[in-house]
Design a protein around this motif. Sequence first.
Motif, mmCIF file in Angstrom:
data_model
loop_
_atom_site.group_PDB
_atom_site.id
_atom_site.type_symbol
_atom_site.label_atom_id
_atom_site.label_comp_id
_atom_site.label_asym_id
_atom_site.label_seq_id
_atom_site.Cartn_x
_atom_site.Cartn_y
_atom_site.Cartn_z
ATOM 1 N N LYS A 27 0.854 -1.174 0.000
ATOM 2 C CA LYS A 27 0.000 0.000 0.000
ATOM 3 C C LYS A 27 0.891 1.225 0.000
ATOM 4 O O LYS A 27 1.694 1.440 0.918
ATOM 5 N N ASP A 61 1.204 5.395 -0.310
ATOM 6 C CA ASP A 61 0.539 6.689 -0.212
ATOM 7 C C ASP A 61 1.544 7.785 -0.509
ATOM 8 O O ASP A 61 2.603 7.858 0.117
ATOM 9 N N GLU A 63 -1.036 7.217 -6.149
ATOM 10 C CA GLU A 63 -1.153 5.919 -5.501
ATOM 11 C C GLU A 63 -1.154 4.832 -6.579
ATOM 12 O O GLU A 63 -2.215 4.406 -7.042
ATOM 13 N N ASN A 78 -0.811 1.228 -8.600
ATOM 14 C CA ASN A 78 -1.220 -0.145 -8.363
ATOM 15 C C ASN A 78 -0.113 -1.085 -8.819
ATOM 16 O O ASN A 78 0.448 -0.920 -9.901
ATOM 17 N N ARG A 116 1.644 -5.521 2.365
ATOM 18 C CA ARG A 116 0.396 -6.274 2.392
ATOM 19 C C ARG A 116 0.663 -7.635 1.742
ATOM 20 O O ARG A 116 1.239 -7.684 0.655
#
Length: 203
Positions: free
Chosen positions: A37, A39, A43, A45, A191
């Motif tokens: 993840k 930030d 952002e 992918n 993650r």
Amino acid sequence: MKKVFATVALLGLCFQFLSAQGVYIGPRIGATFANAKVDGENEPNFDNRTSVLFGGALELGLGDNFAIQPEVSYISRGFDGGDDGIFGAAPTLKLNYLDLGGLVKLKTGSSEQLSAYVGIGPSYSYLLNGEIGDVEINFDDGDTFKRGDWTANFAAGVQLPLGESYLFVDIRYLLGLTDVNENDDIEVRNRSYAISAGLMLPL
């Protein structure tokens, strides 16, 4: 001398209690599907990065339905590719950790037949080495990745008895709690999903 005898007696009672409840030890091996993840100003992918995990576990029984399971594992995190070269021309990130943690397990069913369990617990991961693209991470560079990462682990699995031993298979979600990037402008949190199996032997 009395304190020594008292300590030995207490350790003996603890060992007898744990033995009565069930103490198991064994190897664990599986695969991780890691991502991150991020930030920042944007952002991006990323694609999941698949790799092997391996290690060992110790289960300490606490009655018929509860257990504590300390673990040590080698685990790889990071991500593959993505829609943005946020970390340079080759955005693939590989982070290899030594992971120390454990689960508190709630078990259902009988120990003499197929049973299920759920578990939750923390882990602390120490970053051994890593790569961005094909370039090894230089930890002497202040603008790199932090060595430590705290993670919350959520697990669900099944156990199959094999005499006094048992096989287990579980799936986990690993929620990274630490911003592992030293760059203050971009936050990166690991993650991962993991699936693993192992053989637990009684002590």
